[in-house]
Design a protein around this motif. Structure first.
Motif, PDB file in Angstrom:
ATOM      1  N   GLY A 220       0.032  -0.450  -9.021  1.00 27.04           N
ATOM      2  CA  GLY A 220      -0.260   0.564  -8.461  1.00 27.04           C
ATOM      3  C   GLY A 220      -0.918   0.430  -7.033  1.00 27.04           C
ATOM      4  O   GLY A 220      -1.796  -0.598  -6.854  1.00 27.04           O
ATOM      5  N   VAL A 221      -0.598   1.216  -6.163  1.00 24.72           N
ATOM      6  CA  VAL A 221      -1.197   1.240  -4.531  1.00 24.72           C
ATOM      7  C   VAL A 221      -1.766   2.538  -4.112  1.00 24.72           C
ATOM      8  O   VAL A 221      -0.860   3.626  -4.581  1.00 24.72           O
ATOM      9  CB  VAL A 221      -0.264   0.507  -3.669  1.00 24.72           C
ATOM     10  CG1 VAL A 221      -0.747   0.309  -2.495  1.00 24.72           C
ATOM     11  CG2 VAL A 221       0.162  -0.907  -4.001  1.00 24.72           C
ATOM     12  N   SER A 222      -2.807   2.445  -3.643  1.00 26.69           N
ATOM     13  CA  SER A 222      -3.299   4.217  -3.121  1.00 26.69           C
ATOM     14  C   SER A 222      -2.707   4.338  -1.890  1.00 26.69           C
ATOM     15  O   SER A 222      -1.906   3.622  -1.245  1.00 26.69           O
ATOM     16  CB  SER A 222      -5.039   3.989  -2.923  1.00 26.69           C
ATOM     17  OG  SER A 222      -5.070   3.324  -1.789  1.00 26.69           O
ATOM     18  N   VAL A 223      -2.534   5.593  -1.789  1.00 26.59           N
ATOM     19  CA  VAL A 223      -1.983   6.418  -0.547  1.00 26.59           C
ATOM     20  C   VAL A 223      -2.582   5.387   0.709  1.00 26.59           C
ATOM     21  O   VAL A 223      -1.650   5.257   1.666  1.00 26.59           O
ATOM     22  CB  VAL A 223      -2.175   7.825  -0.369  1.00 26.59           C
ATOM     23  CG1 VAL A 223      -1.737   8.377   0.855  1.00 26.59           C
ATOM     24  CG2 VAL A 223      -1.495   8.414  -1.587  1.00 26.59           C
ATOM     25  N   ALA A 224      -3.735   5.446   0.797  1.00 25.14           N
ATOM     26  CA  ALA A 224      -4.452   4.772   1.982  1.00 25.14           C
ATOM     27  C   ALA A 224      -4.145   3.199   2.079  1.00 25.14           C
ATOM     28  O   ALA A 224      -3.695   2.887   3.323  1.00 25.14           O
ATOM     29  CB  ALA A 224      -5.836   4.881   1.894  1.00 25.14           C
ATOM     30  N   GLU A 225      -3.789   2.665   1.200  1.00 23.86           N
ATOM     31  CA  GLU A 225      -3.461   1.181   1.149  1.00 23.86           C
ATOM     32  C   GLU A 225      -1.827   0.996   1.263  1.00 23.86           C
ATOM     33  O   GLU A 225      -1.537  -0.201   1.479  1.00 23.86           O
ATOM     34  CB  GLU A 225      -3.874   0.469  -0.105  1.00 23.86           C
ATOM     35  CG  GLU A 225      -5.477   0.439  -0.025  1.00 23.86           C
ATOM     36  CD  GLU A 225      -5.869  -0.114  -1.376  1.00 23.86           C
ATOM     37  OE1 GLU A 225      -5.353  -0.200  -2.407  1.00 23.86           O
ATOM     38  OE2 GLU A 225      -7.001  -0.635  -1.542  1.00 23.86           O
ATOM     39  N   TRP A 226      -1.031   1.984   0.970  1.00 30.76           N
ATOM     40  CA  TRP A 226       0.567   1.787   0.763  1.00 30.76           C
ATOM     41  C   TRP A 226       1.113   1.444   2.147  1.00 30.76           C
ATOM     42  O   TRP A 226       1.933   0.455   1.824  1.00 30.76           O
ATOM     43  CB  TRP A 226       0.980   3.085   0.266  1.00 30.76           C
ATOM     44  CG  TRP A 226       2.706   3.115   0.054  1.00 30.76           C
ATOM     45  CD1 TRP A 226       3.448   3.710   0.987  1.00 30.76           C
ATOM     46  CD2 TRP A 226       3.130   2.706  -1.112  1.00 30.76           C
ATOM     47  NE1 TRP A 226       4.705   3.391   0.365  1.00 30.76           N
ATOM     48  CE2 TRP A 226       4.623   2.912  -0.677  1.00 30.76           C
ATOM     49  CE3 TRP A 226       2.668   1.881  -1.974  1.00 30.76           C
ATOM     50  CZ2 TRP A 226       5.438   2.437  -1.721  1.00 30.76           C
ATOM     51  CZ3 TRP A 226       3.608   1.529  -3.101  1.00 30.76           C
ATOM     52  CH2 TRP A 226       5.011   1.790  -2.767  1.00 30.76           C
ATOM     53  N   PRO A 227       0.922   1.920   3.242  1.00 28.45           N
ATOM     54  CA  PRO A 227       1.559   1.222   4.545  1.00 28.45           C
ATOM     55  C   PRO A 227       1.288  -0.412   4.538  1.00 28.45           C
ATOM     56  O   PRO A 227       1.982  -1.180   4.770  1.00 28.45           O
ATOM     57  CB  PRO A 227       0.986   1.996   5.581  1.00 28.45           C
ATOM     58  CG  PRO A 227       0.522   3.367   5.039  1.00 28.45           C
ATOM     59  CD  PRO A 227      -0.001   2.958   3.583  1.00 28.45           C
ATOM     60  N   ALA A 228       0.020  -0.724   4.334  1.00 36.73           N
ATOM     61  CA  ALA A 228      -0.341  -2.266   4.459  1.00 36.73           C
ATOM     62  C   ALA A 228       0.481  -2.804   3.525  1.00 36.73           C
ATOM     63  O   ALA A 228       1.380  -4.028   3.567  1.00 36.73           O
ATOM     64  CB  ALA A 228      -1.741  -2.330   4.438  1.00 36.73           C
ATOM     65  N   ALA A 229       0.588  -2.337   2.297  1.00 40.31           N
ATOM     66  CA  ALA A 229       1.345  -3.006   0.996  1.00 40.31           C
ATOM     67  C   ALA A 229       2.939  -2.972   1.149  1.00 40.31           C
ATOM     68  O   ALA A 229       3.332  -4.270   1.134  1.00 40.31           O
ATOM     69  CB  ALA A 229       1.129  -2.280  -0.241  1.00 40.31           C
ATOM     70  N   VAL A 230       3.315  -2.228   2.024  1.00 36.77           N
ATOM     71  CA  VAL A 230       4.759  -2.073   2.215  1.00 36.77           C
ATOM     72  C   VAL A 230       5.035  -3.230   3.294  1.00 36.77           C
ATOM     73  O   VAL A 230       5.969  -3.881   3.442  1.00 36.77           O
ATOM     74  CB  VAL A 230       5.188  -0.625   2.754  1.00 36.77           C
ATOM     75  CG1 VAL A 230       6.651  -0.556   3.242  1.00 36.77           C
ATOM     76  CG2 VAL A 230       5.225   0.351   1.657  1.00 36.77           C
ATOM     77  N   ALA A 231       4.074  -3.260   4.531  1.00 32.31           N
ATOM     78  CA  ALA A 231       4.216  -4.174   5.655  1.00 32.31           C
ATOM     79  C   ALA A 231       4.269  -5.591   4.999  1.00 32.31           C
ATOM     80  O   ALA A 231       4.919  -6.258   6.035  1.00 32.31           O
ATOM     81  CB  ALA A 231       3.307  -3.814   6.631  1.00 32.31           C
ATOM     82  N   ALA A 232       3.749  -5.804   4.010  1.00 34.27           N
ATOM     83  CA  ALA A 232       3.707  -7.246   3.590  1.00 34.27           C
ATOM     84  C   ALA A 232       5.148  -7.729   3.030  1.00 34.27           C
ATOM     85  O   ALA A 232       5.037  -8.890   2.552  1.00 34.27           O
ATOM     86  CB  ALA A 232       2.636  -7.414   2.499  1.00 34.27           C
TER      87      ALA A 232
END
Length: 349
Positions: A220-232
């Motif tokens: 699981g990834v929070s809404v705030a952390e999601w963009p960085a997780a996708v970018a990885a």
């Protein structure tokens, strides 16, 4: 006119469709208040199981995914009181896959929540806003519908991306139970050749669905952390089975990858094709095409860079801050609809 927005949740749907647009409009000077899910101010007056009155301080009320039986009634009651009511819908809940946990929650007869209640709320609403044109035919056949595509907030833009050949799916298997089947053995074949495959979201069950020996890394990834997780991710993928539910899905997932600079391969569903035609990503319609396109991206840093740049360019024109006015335009259209027609009596109560 005082507008009160009630997001369905504080996660993806609530943020993209209600919270962030409402915040932009409030910052622009409109009389808009976003009320979080834990701070509801709508009170219903009941007579048995029938809503007789609604206590709410607003001229315009915006609701999302109204699946509760009493709130579906409340939509019609508020409108009869002279309050303009907009219902926002982002998925065709009547065609959820039975293996998706949401199906058990929303199937008629399971409790107070159901997709039949959502249909009633939409019939009673002043206006129904939807994320895709296909949803108009599901929830706005009465003609009071308005398409508001999904756009992205600024936190998705300008993220530094480190290139790699890691293949990843930014999704949770439980909410996409039949989507991996469209790639066939492509992912398993790539993994056998040495590829690293990861997920951004709950991977439980995904390993078996993709033909792997075990579930891929994820969580699981929070809404705030999601963009960085996708970018990885090095190479992104967005598989969608050819179903009625997916025919109404928005372009959000590949759009997120585009804004984060992730080159992607996706199924040729309607809204994914729409984004691709703007110049982003690659489409794959069968397992051998999935294998070929993912392999090409894994093996070519130059191709990854090219598609990354192209995707970012497309996403740049789809920033929420540049399109938030569309929400206000839709809500004002709802007001005009109510001004032009007599106060309706609630339908189906």
């Amino acid at each position: 006119m005082r507008t009160v927005v009630y997001p369905s949740d504080s996660f993806g749907c609530g943020s993209f469709r209600a919270i962030w647009p409402g915040q932009h409009l409030a910052a622009a000077g409109h009389d808009v208040e976003v009320v979080g899910p834990t701070d509801r101010r709508v009170r219903v007056v009941m007579d048995g199981h029938t809503v007789k009155d609604v206590l709410v301080d607003a001229d315009i009320v915006v609701l999302q995914r109204v699946t509760h039986a009493y709130m579906a009634q409340a939509v019609g009651v508020m409108r009869a009181m002279g309050i303009t009511v907009i219902v926002d819908v982002d998925d065709d809940l009547s065609s959820i896959h039975p293996s998706n946990p949401a199906w058990a929650v929303h199937r008629p007869g399971a409790g107070l929540h159901s997709w039949h209640n959502l249909a009633l709320a939409c019939r009673n609403a002043s206006l129904v806003t939807v994320s895709t044109p296909a949803l108009l035919d599901v929830y706005a056949r009465h003609g009071r519908g308005h398409v508001l595509p999904n756009y992205l907030p600024d936190m998705y833009y300008g993220i530094e991306r480190i290139d790699s050949d890691v293949v990843g799916w930014p999704g949770s298997f439980h909410s996409h139970p039949n989507d991996p089947e469209v790639v066939g053995g492509a992912v398993a074949r790539l993994v056998d050749e040495g590829a690293e495959f990861v997920m951004r979201g709950d991977p439980a069950g995904a390993g078996r669905a993709f033909g792997l020996a075990q579930d891929p890394p994820g969580g699981g990834v929070s809404v705030a952390e999601w963009p960085a997780a996708v970018a990885a991710l090095g190479v992104g993928m967005a598989p969608l089975a050819d179903t009625r539910f997916n025919a109404a899905k928005s372009w959000l997932k590949p759009l997120e990858m585009s804004a984060c600079g992730v080159p992607w391969v996706a199924s040729p569903r309607v809204e994914y094709r729409r984004l691709h035609e703007l110049g982003a990503g690659v489409l794959a319609d069968r397992p051998r095409t999935w294998y070929r396109e993912l392999k090409r991206l894994r093996e070519s840093a130059a191709l990854r860079a090219e598609l990354s740049e192209a995707g970012r360019a497309v996403a740049e024109g789809l920033r929420l801050r540049d399109h938030a006015w569309r929400w206000w335009e839709a809500w004002q259209r709802a007001v005009e609809i109510d001004r032009a027609t007599p106060r309706p009596q609630p339908v189906g109560v």
